[in-house]
Write a protein that holds these residues in place. Sequence first.
Motif, PDB file in Angstrom:
ATOM      1  N   CYS A  43       0.830  -1.211   0.000  1.00 31.64           N
ATOM      2  CA  CYS A  43       0.000   0.000   0.000  1.00 31.64           C
ATOM      3  C   CYS A  43       0.864   1.260   0.000  1.00 31.64           C
ATOM      4  CB  CYS A  43      -0.931  -0.001   1.213  1.00 31.64           C
ATOM      5  SG  CYS A  43      -2.201  -1.288   1.187  1.00 31.64           S
ATOM      6  N   LEU A  44       1.898   1.257   0.834  1.00 36.97           N
ATOM      7  CA  LEU A  44       2.794   2.412   0.882  1.00 36.97           C
ATOM      8  C   LEU A  44       3.513   2.607  -0.441  1.00 36.97           C
ATOM      9  CD1 LEU A  44       4.629   2.488   4.335  1.00 36.97           C
ATOM     10  CD2 LEU A  44       3.176   4.238   3.344  1.00 36.97           C
ATOM     11  N   GLU A  52       1.249   4.464  -2.662  1.00 31.65           N
ATOM     12  CA  GLU A  52       1.011   5.850  -2.247  1.00 31.65           C
ATOM     13  C   GLU A  52       2.227   6.742  -2.455  1.00 31.65           C
ATOM     14  OE1 GLU A  52      -0.185   8.363   1.804  1.00 31.65           O
ATOM     15  OE2 GLU A  52      -0.564   6.209   1.675  1.00 31.65           O
TER      16      GLU A  52
END
Length: 583
Positions: free
Chosen positions: A479-480, A483
């Motif tokens: 997820c990071l 992002e």
Amino acid sequence: MLEGARERRVRTGGVELCVAELGDPRRPTVVLVHGYPDSKEVWSEVAARLAGRFHVVLYDVRGHGRSSAPSPLRGGFTLEKLTDDFLAVADAVSPDRPVHLVGHDWGSVQSWEFVTVKRTEGRIASFTSMSGPSLDHFGHWINKRLRRPTPRRVGQLLGQGAKSWYVYLLHTPVLPELAWRGPLGKRWPGILERVEKVPGGDYPTASLPSDAAHGAWLYRDNVRPRLRRPREDAYAHAPVQLITPLGDAFLSERLYDGLELWAPRLTRRTLPAKHWVPRTRPDRLADWITEFVTATEDGRSETAANGKYADRFGGQLVLVTGAGSGIGRATAFAFAEAGARVVAVDRDAEAAARTAELSRLIGARAAWAEAVDVSDEQAMEKLAARVAAEYGVVDVLVNNAGIGLSGSFFDTTPEDWKKVLDVNLWGVIHGCRLFGRQMAERGQGGHIVNTASAAAFQPSRVLPAYGTSKAAVLMLSECLRAELADRGIGVTAICPGLVNTNITSTAHFAGVDAEEEKRRQQRTARLYGARNYPPEKVADAVLEAVVRNRAVVPVTPEARGAHLMSRFAPRMLRRLARVKPPL
């Protein structure tokens, strides 16, 4: 005009050059030469960072910014005349001492001329080049591949030929001038911000359309003559630092193959960035320029680091948690061998101090120890603030600290769950949140490495809590990565597998008494010892993952096998998870 700069005019060869100076003139002089279609303001962020240590000089190349243009334009931008300009500036700002030269793009192209012609010998102390080759070296590079073509060499020629598409357009008459003074000049700032991730603000300046129109003659006056008849004596008479942005859309890395022949005193650096590094990576450039200039002034080699990735990590700030032993210590050592500055973090203060001490001996530019429990949010916040204040923003963060926990789900108490999640998951969350935010706010990229495990994708009936914590780390990393991609920050999940470290001897076994737990710890430690997969191999995988910006890295053969099975044979992996391991 640059804030706080002193401005002067230097007349040479029928033009008047606008020269800006910052810092103390009694200190070593660093001359920054801009490229195309820029003006000296492209260096403003780098210059401000260098001014505290050096006498910094920037000038608008003839026909750019606030410098006048030659008349006529044709023949007014030859490398010989640009060399005259440089010598006039150097004589004006540093008449008694050689200057340290830094060039970007066409500033680097012309600086290669400065540092290889006889008449500048003794006037240049060092040269830092980025995103701009010597036209003479480029000509020889092309000729070598034409004379002895191989599939690889032909591919390199075609690849660089495709990257040089704009050079052909700049040789066309009138069209580039019309484009730059028309729609392209208006849209260029937006193109840089969108494609190159160059921050907006006071760059580029209002003179861009005329700068770009005049600068087309840099190509017309020099490229074809030099590529056809490259000089045979284009040897650098000063130490050279080559900084290569790995994402440069205009220049291939292969263009610098064999550069040691022309620059015997060569230091190589690589940077995960695009072409306009003076605007996107000013901190890193200022650090490397400072180190190189200081080493040259002191009469020593720029760096003693000889690790595999010294060109990539030399001088970078790397923080490793769980660095007191095992994979963490091996990772700290690997970065140290590459010449990084290392912050070794561990809850065991003595072990962290030992890692820092050995890192300095191995080759770290500097190393410090910090005793912190990564599960303690407030302690991590204080650590992040202290590191930023004393050492700077971390370039590479390795969230490695972790603990082991084995036992069935119903034997695992809430206290067990809290402990393993606090360290294995929340420790990673704290590191990513605090140090990752600093990276993002700096706006100059970076990399985060989170240590997960093969247990993240390989279910086991005896590792429910541990596997859950590592699976969460894996998903957090994914997820990071999504992002932070547009901020130039890479995120990697490392999944080691069975590695010979002391985590087995300290792991907690739920649902058994102390004597049985000790027996299982010893048995597991013997098993991992017999497997004997060294943590140094995991450390190597960490560095390679950062260099190649990999997302998920299973390290050991069993980890790679389990990862493949999780994707292509999940039913088989679930069946294996039911097998009860021998006690």
